[in-house]
Design an enzyme around this catalytic site. Structure first.
Site, PDB file in Angstrom:
ATOM      1  N   GLY A 109       0.914  -1.066   0.316  1.00 46.74           N
ATOM      2  CA  GLY A 109       0.333   0.174  -0.241  1.00 46.74           C
ATOM      3  C   GLY A 109       0.646   0.812  -0.182  1.00 46.74           C
ATOM      4  O   GLY A 109       0.966   1.524  -1.071  1.00 46.74           O
ATOM      5  N   ARG A 110       1.693   1.818   1.354  1.00 44.91           N
ATOM      6  CA  ARG A 110       2.318   2.775   1.201  1.00 44.91           C
ATOM      7  C   ARG A 110       3.141   2.881   0.114  1.00 44.91           C
ATOM      8  O   ARG A 110       3.648   4.048  -0.167  1.00 44.91           O
ATOM      9  CB  ARG A 110       2.976   2.878   2.575  1.00 44.91           C
ATOM     10  CG  ARG A 110       3.758   4.118   3.359  1.00 44.91           C
ATOM     11  CD  ARG A 110       4.857   3.757   4.045  1.00 44.91           C
ATOM     12  NE  ARG A 110       3.934   2.713   5.508  1.00 44.91           N
ATOM     13  CZ  ARG A 110       3.123   3.199   6.621  1.00 44.91           C
ATOM     14  NH1 ARG A 110       3.142   4.371   6.435  1.00 44.91           N
ATOM     15  NH2 ARG A 110       1.858   2.697   7.410  1.00 44.91           N
ATOM     16  N   ARG A 116      -1.736  11.327  11.001  1.00 44.14           N
ATOM     17  CA  ARG A 116      -0.308  10.888  11.043  1.00 44.14           C
ATOM     18  C   ARG A 116       0.493  10.949  11.901  1.00 44.14           C
ATOM     19  O   ARG A 116       0.537  10.239  13.521  1.00 44.14           O
ATOM     20  CB  ARG A 116       0.190  10.251  10.122  1.00 44.14           C
ATOM     21  CG  ARG A 116      -0.673   9.300   8.218  1.00 44.14           C
ATOM     22  CD  ARG A 116       0.402   9.089   7.407  1.00 44.14           C
ATOM     23  NE  ARG A 116       0.996   7.855   7.992  1.00 44.14           N
ATOM     24  CZ  ARG A 116       2.074   7.743   8.555  1.00 44.14           C
ATOM     25  NH1 ARG A 116       2.895   8.955   8.086  1.00 44.14           N
ATOM     26  NH2 ARG A 116       3.014   7.193   8.928  1.00 44.14           N
ATOM     27  N   CYS A 165      -9.409  22.279  17.401  1.00 39.52           N
ATOM     28  CA  CYS A 165      -9.414  22.516  19.330  1.00 39.52           C
ATOM     29  C   CYS A 165      -8.750  21.738  19.673  1.00 39.52           C
ATOM     30  O   CYS A 165      -9.821  20.794  20.536  1.00 39.52           O
ATOM     31  CB  CYS A 165     -10.943  23.003  19.564  1.00 39.52           C
ATOM     32  SG  CYS A 165     -11.734  24.700  17.787  1.00 39.52           S
ATOM     33  N   GLU A 166      -7.252  21.251  19.435  1.00 36.29           N
ATOM     34  CA  GLU A 166      -7.412  19.968  20.508  1.00 36.29           C
ATOM     35  C   GLU A 166      -5.797  20.175  20.450  1.00 36.29           C
ATOM     36  O   GLU A 166      -5.176  20.147  19.219  1.00 36.29           O
ATOM     37  CB  GLU A 166      -7.160  18.451  19.827  1.00 36.29           C
ATOM     38  CG  GLU A 166      -8.869  18.085  19.563  1.00 36.29           C
ATOM     39  CD  GLU A 166      -9.265  16.171  19.745  1.00 36.29           C
ATOM     40  OE1 GLU A 166      -8.124  15.866  20.608  1.00 36.29           O
ATOM     41  OE2 GLU A 166      -9.667  16.213  19.413  1.00 36.29           O
TER      42      GLU A 166
HETATM   43  N1  LLP Z   1      -2.321  -6.198   3.984  1.00 38.51           N
HETATM   44  C1  LLP Z   1      -3.065  -6.036   4.703  1.00 38.51           C
HETATM   45  C2  LLP Z   1      -3.861  -7.030   5.211  1.00 38.51           C
HETATM   46  C3  LLP Z   1      -2.935  -4.730   5.674  1.00 38.51           C
HETATM   47  O1  LLP Z   1      -3.137  -4.836   6.954  1.00 38.51           O
HETATM   48  C4  LLP Z   1      -2.578  -3.584   5.813  1.00 38.51           C
HETATM   49  C5  LLP Z   1      -1.744  -2.352   5.981  1.00 38.51           C
HETATM   50  C6  LLP Z   1      -1.321  -3.520   4.034  1.00 38.51           C
HETATM   51  C7  LLP Z   1      -1.632  -4.907   3.658  1.00 38.51           C
HETATM   52  C8  LLP Z   1      -0.827  -2.933   3.464  1.00 38.51           C
HETATM   53  O2  LLP Z   1       0.348  -2.225   3.712  1.00 38.51           O
HETATM   54  P1  LLP Z   1       1.642  -0.867   2.983  1.00 38.51           P
HETATM   55  O3  LLP Z   1       2.071  -1.738   2.446  1.00 38.51           O
HETATM   56  O4  LLP Z   1       0.426   0.045   3.283  1.00 38.51           O
HETATM   57  O5  LLP Z   1       2.880  -1.145   4.816  1.00 38.51           O
HETATM   58  N2  LLP Z   1      -2.497   3.860   9.089  1.00 38.51           N
HETATM   59  C9  LLP Z   1      -0.980   3.513   9.620  1.00 38.51           C
HETATM   60  C10 LLP Z   1      -0.784   2.227   8.388  1.00 38.51           C
HETATM   61  C11 LLP Z   1      -1.502   0.688   8.967  1.00 38.51           C
HETATM   62  C12 LLP Z   1      -1.073  -0.045   7.903  1.00 38.51           C
HETATM   63  C13 LLP Z   1      -3.204  -1.136   8.412  1.00 38.51           C
HETATM   64  N3  LLP Z   1      -2.528  -2.010   6.890  1.00 38.51           N
HETATM   65  C14 LLP Z   1      -0.169   4.199   9.007  1.00 38.51           C
HETATM   66  O6  LLP Z   1      -0.763   5.424   8.517  1.00 38.51           O
HETATM   67  O7  LLP Z   1       0.779   4.689   8.850  1.00 38.51           O
END
Ligand code: LLP
Length: 432
Positions: free
Chosen positions: A293-294, A330, A360-361
């Site tokens: 994802g990221r 984040r 307001c936090e």
């Molecule tokens: N697969 C599963 C089952 C997941 O739970 C996640 C992310 C991914 C793939 C993708 O992971 P990535 O490649 O994006 O690291 N909101 C948090 C990140 C939460 C990730 C949740 N799961 C942040 O902003 O750092």
């Protein structure tokens, strides 16, 4: 792979972002960001299509000649215009809700390349995904297997399943984004895996197709991946020895990005190591899946914001901007660091500020102890804002979520309009 070298004293920029300094101004794929901010207002998200495709290309190079499917973990950024980029590039999608499935289909994604993750799928979501014909359900508990089997059987179908195993390795990242340790709510414990596969194979509404794991997010070293791979392959050995064939192995997502000089391995370099390990263990020809994802979108996006007021204090100076924790959650949630740079840096003496939003936090901060020379009306870019910003944005304080632009070479496309107050009030009803 650290940030690009600073140009003539200008601030450092993250790797793989398509950002650069031209004539002393920040540009994304050649588009002058200050002009876009003037035209569309702030706060404003701007993404580079080339940066997304460049990040994807690193994975594609890594998997050249292999049987591999990249499923973009769309929770990182689920805007339709972003999904289209990955759908057109042949990606599948890792989804975690019926809403995300609807987005994939609306963006022209292929349901057969969708995998459905998550610890709490509802029966309605399972039915929706079966009707759409998704590729695989990543099941996270024995109880979920029973429910999914019943839902599929009622439709005269056999749901394709993979079981998410919890390899119990430490990804060495923030505790909120570690998922593969045994005290996390995710996956089936290592010791329970074989029994769970036996149950899955026996259930009439299921068809076992794979195994999967995901150990966490913003991982910046290869070791946790190699450890998790060894543990998953040990399980595949056991499961297949019990007579249950595993067609695909899904190694999840989690690869980190450069937020502040972080040096995660490049996707192709990481996969060279992982594939060598797979080959050594005789699994090199197995179908592989990943769920990044990221690392596909994080450094492809920036959030532009305008300085509203400067508020000097005895111990701290505050730079109050028009973006806030509802747009960029984040820092408030994980104390995450995002670089912040003026769009048109000035040469004057720098002052040290905490960059904060209007909410307001006290938790509404975007960056602490940042040095720059700015005045009200100047605009800043919050970098590395392509992942987990807009997709986690909220309406707190009845703030509309920002618009989004996608830059593609000479073209700048509006892929989301600014949310209005009318949009926010639309679903609410006054009492009689
Ligand atoms: N697969 C599963 C089952 C997941 O739970 C996640 C992310 C991914 C793939 C993708 O992971 P990535 O490649 O994006 O690291 N909101 C948090 C990140 C939460 C990730 C949740 N799961 C942040 O902003 O750092």
């Amino acid at each position: 792979m650290s940030g690009a070298a600073p140009t003539q004293g200008l601030p450092a920029l993250p790797a793989l972002s398509q950002l650069d300094w031209q004539d002393g101004q920040l540009h994304l794929e050649g588009a002058a960001l200050d002009a876009l901010a003037q035209q569309h207002g702030t706060p404003l998200f701007v993404y580079s299509k080339a940066a997304m495709l460049q990040a994807l290309a690193a994975y594609q190079r890594g998997f050249a000649g292999r049987n591999a499917q990249i499923c973009y973990a769309m929770k990182a950024n689920s805007s339709l215009g972003v999904l289209q980029v990955f759908a057109r590039a042949g990606c599948g999608f890792d989804i975690v809700s019926g809403g995300e499935l609807a987005r994939v289909l609306a963006a022209g994604g292929d349901a057969a390349k969708v995998i459905f993750s998550g610890v709490g799928k509802t029966r309605a979501e399972m039915a929706q995904a079966l009707d759409a014909g998704i590729g695989c359900f990543n099941v996270e508990s024995e109880a979920e297997l029973e429910v999914l089997s019943a839902v599929a059987q009622a439709k005269g179908q056999r749901a394709p399943v993979s079981i998410r195993v919890n390899p119990n390795v430490d990804p060495k990242t923030h505790p909120y984004i570690s998922t593969g340790l045994k005290d996390n709510k995710f996956g089936v414990a290592h010791e329970r895996t074989l029994a769970t596969y036996r149950r899955a194979a026996a259930l009439p509404g299921l068809r076992v197709v794979g195994i999967d794991c995901h150990i966490g997010s913003q991982i910046t070293e290869p070791t946790p991946y190699l450890d998790a791979m060894d543990r998953v392959l040990d399980l595949v050995d056991q499961i297949e020895a019990a007579g249950i064939p595993i067609d695909h192995i899904d190694f999840g997502g989690g690869l980190g990005i450069d937020y502040n000089g972080d040096t995660p391995p490049a996707a192709d370099a990481l996969w060279a190591q992982l594939l060598a390990r797979l080959d050594a263990r005789g699994y090199g020809q197995r179908k592989l899946m990943i769920e990044p994802g990221r690392s596909l979108v994080g450094n492809a996006g920036v959030c532009l914001t305008e300085v509203l007021v400067l508020k000097p204090g005895e111990h701290k100076n505050f730079c109050i901007v028009d973006a806030a924790m509802n747009d960029l959650p984040r820092p408030a949630m994980y104390e995450a660091f995002h670089r912040i740079v003026p769009l048109v840096p000035k040469a004057g003496a720098a002052t040290r500020y905490d960059v904060v939003g209007p909410i307001c936090e006290s938790g509404d901060w975007i960056g602490r102890d940042r040095d720059f020379d700015v005045a009200p009306g100047d605009r800043l870019a919050v970098l590395s804002a392509g992942a987990y910003c807009m997709s986690m944005a909220s309406n707190y304080n009845t703030r509309g979520r920002p618009p989004e632009l996608l830059v593609d070479g000479q073209k700048v496309m509006l892929i989301r309009e600014r949310e209005t107050v009318a949009d926010q009030l639309r679903n609410e009803r006054l009492q009689p």
